[in-house]
Design a protein around this motif. Structure first.
Motif, PDB file in Angstrom:
ATOM      1  N   ALA A 136       0.827  -1.204   0.000  1.00 31.25           N
ATOM      2  CA  ALA A 136       0.000   0.000   0.000  1.00 31.25           C
ATOM      3  C   ALA A 136       0.865   1.260   0.000  1.00 31.25           C
ATOM      4  N   ALA A 137       1.928   1.250   0.793  1.00 31.85           N
ATOM      5  CA  ALA A 137       2.803   2.426   0.848  1.00 31.85           C
ATOM      6  C   ALA A 137       3.510   2.649  -0.478  1.00 31.85           C
ATOM      7  N   ALA A 138       3.989   1.573  -1.075  1.00 27.11           N
ATOM      8  CA  ALA A 138       4.683   1.699  -2.352  1.00 27.11           C
ATOM      9  C   ALA A 138       3.726   2.175  -3.445  1.00 27.11           C
ATOM     10  N   GLY A 139       2.524   1.603  -3.470  1.00 26.48           N
ATOM     11  CA  GLY A 139       1.556   2.000  -4.482  1.00 26.48           C
ATOM     12  C   GLY A 139       1.087   3.439  -4.297  1.00 26.48           C
ATOM     13  N   ARG A 140       0.888   3.850  -3.058  1.00 30.63           N
ATOM     14  CA  ARG A 140       0.499   5.237  -2.796  1.00 30.63           C
ATOM     15  C   ARG A 140       1.528   6.209  -3.366  1.00 30.63           C
ATOM     16  N   ALA A 141       2.788   5.927  -3.092  1.00 28.05           N
ATOM     17  CA  ALA A 141       3.842   6.821  -3.568  1.00 28.05           C
ATOM     18  C   ALA A 141       3.810   6.928  -5.091  1.00 28.05           C
ATOM     19  N   LEU A 142       3.534   5.837  -5.765  1.00 26.72           N
ATOM     20  CA  LEU A 142       3.534   5.843  -7.226  1.00 26.72           C
ATOM     21  C   LEU A 142       2.367   6.650  -7.794  1.00 26.72           C
ATOM     22  N   VAL A 143       1.147   6.388  -7.297  1.00 27.07           N
ATOM     23  CA  VAL A 143      -0.012   7.063  -7.896  1.00 27.07           C
ATOM     24  C   VAL A 143      -0.142   8.503  -7.415  1.00 27.07           C
ATOM     25  N   GLU A 144       0.471   8.845  -6.296  1.00 28.54           N
ATOM     26  CA  GLU A 144       0.434  10.238  -5.854  1.00 28.54           C
ATOM     27  C   GLU A 144       1.499  11.078  -6.538  1.00 28.54           C
ATOM     28  N   GLU A 145       2.515  10.416  -7.088  1.00 32.84           N
ATOM     29  CA  GLU A 145       3.493  11.143  -7.894  1.00 32.84           C
ATOM     30  C   GLU A 145       2.859  11.574  -9.204  1.00 32.84           C
ATOM     31  N   ARG A 146       2.084  10.647  -9.819  1.00 33.45           N
ATOM     32  CA  ARG A 146       1.292  10.967 -11.005  1.00 33.45           C
ATOM     33  C   ARG A 146       0.226   9.879 -11.152  1.00 33.45           C
TER      34      ARG A 146
END
Length: 382
Positions: A136-146
């Motif tokens: 969840a943390a890794a995915g959040r970082a990815l989709v919140e970047e773009r």
């Protein structure tokens, strides 16, 4: 010895709950869905009253708003999407719904069990051993970047979890993290990738820490009642809601349907008489009116089932005649003309045919305002 008299307590029997016929249920639900007369509510207020609109298609739900709201134009909703006051997010039944920003944050935690159940049933084996918090943390970082499509998100996650199915990793993110679809996807007359970011990032606020199935049940009844517990569970995808409804029983009225099932309703909710006129209404393909009861016969007729629509084909767009499914419709373009073809299930009376045709002309004005001409074709019934 004198005889003694045995005093017996009088037997008390509770009177049966009042009966609501199928037609009475139809009129009550149509009134709450703004389908007996169009509402003057603002779009956001209307969407909140309906507890969202199923909206996995990019545009057909606009017709659902038009058929319910007086003076509705596509930009009224599109501007709210770009302004982040409306969003499209998986919610009830794990399907994409159009909801207000406030409802996105309030409802998403309530349906978390629905998201989990679907993920475990379809992708659980592929995700065994994956650390939920880490993903969840890794995915959040990815989709919140773009914002990312699920395909792109899955490929990026698979770089960190090599050997795992990228699609399963992306679906885990869908279930474990509130993800909204971002514009231009969903904007009237436009298209775009099915890209996602977190609800918190998009809306600048966190989801509620205190989800309330109780409030969700009350809101369902306001929009879809009177209803059984099974109806509420069918609409939401949640289970074990009988406990919630039982706790609410002192606040609710109870009725029974023609099969003797117990119906619950809000005390002040409208329940028009069964003979209340119901004008023709054009529904969109995934209209929640058709999907939100375990027993759909309050709206859906045997004539509908006789059509044997392909379960894997396009979902039909249905016409209500006298409040019940009375045919289907589609709009096509032919040489600059917008053509609405209406196929009734049964022959229509003269007044019904005229009313359907008039409403169809209004639909074309809404859906195809730039067409060179409009043509409403009412086919003969089989």
């Amino acid at each position: 010895m004198a005889d003694t008299q045995v005093r017996r307590r009088p037997v008390t029997t509770s009177s049966p709950a009042p009966l609501l016929s199928r037609r009475a249920l139809n009129r009550a639900t149509l009134e709450r869905q703004s389908l007996l007369s169009r509402s003057a509510m603002p779009v956001t207020e209307a969407v909140e009253h309906l507890v969202g609109m199923q909206a996995q298609t990019p545009h057909t739900w606009y017709t659902g708003l038009w058929t319910r709201l007086a003076g509705f134009r596509p930009e009224h909703a599109a501007d709210l999407l770009t302004g982040r006051r409306l969003v499209r997010i998986p919610l009830m039944r794990s399907t994409i719904h159009l909801v207000s920003a406030a409802d996105c944050l309030a409802l998403r935690p309530v349906v978390q069990p629905v998201m989990e159940r679907g993920l475990n049933a379809n992708f659980g084996r592929d995700l065994a051993g994956v650390d939920r918090e880490e993903l969840a943390a890794a995915g959040r970082a990815l989709v919140e970047e773009r914002p990312l499509t699920f395909g792109a998100l899955g490929r990026l996650l698979a770089e960190r979890w090599p050997g795992r199915d990228p699609g399963s990793l992306a679906q885990a993110m869908r279930a474990w993290v509130p993800l909204v679809q971002v514009p231009p996807r969903g904007l009237w007359g436009r298209s775009g990738p099915i890209a996602h970011t977190t609800a918190e990032s998009w809306l600048g606020a966190g989801v509620t820490a205190e989800p309330s199935p109780r409030r969700m049940v009350l809101r369902y009844l306001a929009a879809f009642g009177p209803a059984t517990v099974m109806d509420i569970q069918t609409w939401s995808g949640l289970t074990r809601l009988s406990e919630v409804v039982e706790a609410l029983r002192p606040e609710l009225l109870t009725f029974r349907d023609e099969e003797g099932r117990e119906l619950f309703d809000l005390q002040e909710a409208p329940r028009p008489g069964p003979d209340t006129p119901a004008p023709p209404r054009f529904l969109y393909d995934f209209d929640n009116l058709l999907l939100s009861h375990a027993d759909r016969r309050r709206v859906v007729t045997e004539d509908y089932h006789r059509q044997a629509y392909d379960r894997h084909g396009p979902v039909p767009q249905l016409l209500l005649v006298d409040g019940f499914t009375g045919g289907d419709w589609k709009i096509t373009g032919q040489r600059g003309a917008a053509v609405l073809t209406i196929r009734p299930y049964r022959p229509l009376s003269g007044p019904d045919a005229a009313a359907v045709t008039e409403e169809g002309a209004r639909l074309l004005e809404f859906a195809a305002p730039d067409a060179e001409s409009h043509d409403v074709r009412l086919l003969p019934a089989p």
